[in-house]
Enzyme design. Structure first.
Site, mmCIF file in Angstrom:
data_model
loop_
_atom_site.group_PDB
_atom_site.id
_atom_site.type_symbol
_atom_site.label_atom_id
_atom_site.label_comp_id
_atom_site.label_asym_id
_atom_site.label_seq_id
_atom_site.Cartn_x
_atom_site.Cartn_y
_atom_site.Cartn_z
ATOM 1 N N ARG A 18 -5.448 23.172 31.432
ATOM 2 C CA ARG A 18 -4.804 22.183 32.306
ATOM 3 C C ARG A 18 -5.259 22.370 33.756
ATOM 4 O O ARG A 18 -5.527 21.399 34.465
ATOM 5 C CB ARG A 18 -3.281 22.316 32.200
ATOM 6 C CG ARG A 18 -2.528 21.430 33.184
ATOM 7 C CD ARG A 18 -1.022 21.532 32.992
ATOM 8 N NE ARG A 18 -0.308 20.695 33.947
ATOM 9 C CZ ARG A 18 1.008 20.511 33.933
ATOM 10 N NH1 ARG A 18 1.750 21.094 33.002
ATOM 11 N NH2 ARG A 18 1.594 19.738 34.830
ATOM 12 N N HIS B 199 3.081 6.957 30.068
ATOM 13 C CA HIS B 199 2.877 7.365 31.469
ATOM 14 C C HIS B 199 2.314 6.220 32.321
ATOM 15 O O HIS B 199 1.563 6.445 33.271
ATOM 16 C CB HIS B 199 1.973 8.618 31.555
ATOM 17 C CG HIS B 199 2.666 9.843 31.034
ATOM 18 N ND1 HIS B 199 2.138 11.107 31.162
ATOM 19 C CD2 HIS B 199 3.856 10.006 30.396
ATOM 20 C CE1 HIS B 199 2.974 11.986 30.605
ATOM 21 N NE2 HIS B 199 4.018 11.335 30.131
ATOM 22 N N ASN C 29 0.618 15.935 24.634
ATOM 23 C CA ASN C 29 -0.054 14.932 25.445
ATOM 24 C C ASN C 29 -1.551 14.943 25.177
ATOM 25 O O ASN C 29 -2.072 15.927 24.655
ATOM 26 C CB ASN C 29 0.201 15.221 26.924
ATOM 27 C CG ASN C 29 1.505 14.609 27.383
ATOM 28 O OD1 ASN C 29 1.832 13.492 26.991
ATOM 29 N ND2 ASN C 29 2.248 15.333 28.212
ATOM 30 N N CYS D 63 7.497 10.394 24.358
ATOM 31 C CA CYS D 63 7.487 10.855 25.750
ATOM 32 C C CYS D 63 8.902 10.741 26.286
ATOM 33 O O CYS D 63 9.621 9.797 25.970
ATOM 34 C CB CYS D 63 6.565 9.975 26.572
ATOM 35 S SG CYS D 63 6.654 10.343 28.325
ATOM 36 N N TYR E 21 4.830 8.209 36.867
ATOM 37 C CA TYR E 21 3.365 8.332 36.836
ATOM 38 C C TYR E 21 2.657 7.160 37.514
ATOM 39 O O TYR E 21 1.469 7.257 37.810
ATOM 40 C CB TYR E 21 2.868 8.481 35.398
ATOM 41 C CG TYR E 21 3.187 9.847 34.821
ATOM 42 C CD1 TYR E 21 2.305 10.905 34.992
ATOM 43 C CD2 TYR E 21 4.375 10.083 34.137
ATOM 44 C CE1 TYR E 21 2.595 12.159 34.478
ATOM 45 C CE2 TYR E 21 4.675 11.333 33.623
ATOM 46 C CZ TYR E 21 3.774 12.374 33.795
ATOM 47 O OH TYR E 21 4.064 13.622 33.294
HETATM 48 C C1 G6P Z 1 7.142 14.897 31.757
HETATM 49 C C2 G6P Z 1 6.219 14.148 30.837
HETATM 50 C C3 G6P Z 1 5.532 15.093 29.909
HETATM 51 C C4 G6P Z 1 4.801 16.143 30.689
HETATM 52 C C5 G6P Z 1 5.737 16.855 31.645
HETATM 53 C C6 G6P Z 1 4.945 17.748 32.575
HETATM 54 O O1 G6P Z 1 8.190 15.444 31.017
HETATM 55 O O2 G6P Z 1 6.868 13.160 30.088
HETATM 56 O O3 G6P Z 1 4.649 14.350 29.101
HETATM 57 O O4 G6P Z 1 4.231 17.091 29.825
HETATM 58 O O5 G6P Z 1 6.449 15.929 32.434
HETATM 59 O O6 G6P Z 1 5.799 18.588 33.237
HETATM 60 P P1 G6P Z 1 5.279 19.951 33.917
HETATM 61 O O7 G6P Z 1 6.517 20.630 34.310
HETATM 62 O O8 G6P Z 1 4.489 20.670 32.846
HETATM 63 O O9 G6P Z 1 4.414 19.530 35.049
HETATM 64 MN MN MN Z 2 5.375 12.311 28.706
#
Ligand code: G6P
Ligand code: MN
Length: 431
Positions: A90, A195, A144, A165, A254
């Protein structure tokens, strides 16, 4: 009845298990199997999960394995939350575009593209195992990029699957908490892709309360009413509120990357760490904390990674399938004509009815030209990305990345793609 979690070593798992404990009366499982390729994380998470389950449901057996096939065999539901290449992957996804002054984000822009290239072949392999070892089972996927995973599963496999999601259910909860109502009493007219979506109308007792929400947004400090004090949520909500005040439609958080691109980019360039690096720290602390709780304390005292809506959504859908309820949830699904103006083959995120036959998308109103245009463009980019990932086709990958609205030119797309291929090693192979 066995329920399995692929990616069971995730810091999200205790939250998910809390949800499973709540629905046990309606979904009486007797084995919970956690599967992960990271055996250290798996051990840590299994220890706290065993403690939680033994306190709440002593009759349920918790098993742990690094063998995916063992997890899939004889199971009724497979909950999937994998991250191919881990958080280190990531971080690369986020950092490489920033070198070229392009948004670096987990699921949006080039980051989501690279994540798709790594994740889709692996999700396909999981689907093949399900087909072979548990053809009746249901896959509920949270990995994802969830929209592209849904598209791939629908187009390349015929297993029972739902890809989800938590953004829509999170907004529904927030609005419900503003109005002091239970979530189920707030109905959303939502349309979009994963998103990339808009809450166009909000119904309470059959009445559209959007004008009231607009008024509330003008006159009161809505942000102060947010539950919790998470910095990321606060910042996302600020951006959403600004877009809402200008457009009259509540955006998915998003959409900030598409509507407020320059500002988001400047923030990312100025930040000391990418979100992935911040999450690496959060994960490390949480795993240490889980170990501590599993060793000494009452299992109730664990701190969550957040994602309580993701747990509620996953177990809600699981229960809707198992008990054949036909409940409404917003999930990712092939359009099939439900969003007027969109390609019937495109994968969209809209309200659906869920029962033991699976996901039935509901018809929604035609999106406005600006929404439809962005949805069509990003859906075309996603279609091409899915094909590139599944065919391992460099040329398609390059054309897909160039089409993404956050990528400024073919030359930049090429640089980013080549950097990704180099940095991700065997996780991204294109011919
Ligand atoms: C939200 C989205 C998820 C994503 C997450 C990331 O919940 O719906 O798809 O994975 O945010 O959160 P983070 O804390 O990992 O940045
Ligand atoms: Mn999501």
């Amino acid at each position: 009845m066995k329920i399995s979690v692929i990616g069971g070593g995730s810091a999200y798992t205790p939250g998910l298990v809390e949800g499973l404990i709540k629905i046990h009366r309606d979904v009486p499982f007797n084995e919970l199997c956690l599967m992960d390729i990271d055996e250290t994380k798996l051990q840590t998470v299994t220890a706290i999960v065993r403690k939680m389950i033994s306190e709440a449901l002593p009759e349920v057996r918790v098993t742990a394995t690094a063998d995916r096939i063992a997890a899939i065999c004889d199971t009724a539901f497979i909950l999937c939350q994998i991250r191919v290449g881990g958080l280190a992957g990531r971080v690369l996804d986020e950092k490489i575009p920033l070198k070229y002054e392009v948004i670096g984000q987990e699921t949006v822009g080039p980051g989501g593209f690279a994540m798709a290239l790594r994740t889709l072949p692996e999700m396909y392999a999981i689907a093949q195992d399900i087909k072979k070892y548990a053809p009746e089972a249901w896959l509920i996927n949270y990995s994802n990029p969830s929209g592209m995973v849904a598209a791939m599963l629908a187009k390349y496999t015929d297993i029972n699957a739902v890809s989800i999601c938590d953004v829509p259910i999170g907004v529904q909860h927030f609005i419900a908490s503003l109005l002091k109502l239970p979530r189920e009493q707030v109905k959303l007219d939502y349309v979009g892709l994963n998103h990339l979506g808009w809450f166009r109308k909000v119904f309470v007792a059959g009445k559209d309360i959007m004008p009231m929400l607009e008024d509330m947004a003008e006159k009161t400090d809505i942000l102060a009413m947010l539950p919790g004090d998470d910095e990321k949520t606060l910042h996302e909500s600020e951006m959403m509120l600004r877009i809402f005040k200008k457009t009259g439609v509540i955006p998915s958080s998003y959409l900030q990357y598409y509507y407020l691109t320059r500002e988001c980019l400047q923030e990312q360039l100025a930040a000391e760490k990418t979100r992935g690096e911040v999450v690496q720290g959060i994960e490390k602390e949480l795993l240490a904390h889980f170990e501590e709780v599993a060793r000494h304390e009452d299992a109730h005292l664990w701190k969550s990674r957040g994602g309580q809506w993701h747990s509620e959504l996953m177990v809600g859908i699981l229960s809707a399938i198992h008990n054949d309820t036909g409940e409404e949830y917003i999930v990712n699904v092939i359009n099939q004509g439900c969003v007027p103006g969109m390609d019937p083959e495109a994968c969209v995120e809209i309200p659906c009815l869920i029962d033991k036959r699976g996901v039935r998308p509901m018809h929604v109103d035609r999106p406005s030209p600006d929404m439809l245009g962005l949805m069509q463009l990003v859906a075309a980019y996603e279609t091409l990305t899915v094909e590139a990932a599944m065919e391992q086709d460099y040329n398609k990958a390059l054309r897909a990345l160039n089409l993404n609205p956050l990528v400024p030119s073919l030359e930049i797309a090429e640089k980013i793609l080549n950097d990704y291929i180099q940095a991700h090693g065997d996780f991204i192979t294109l011919k």
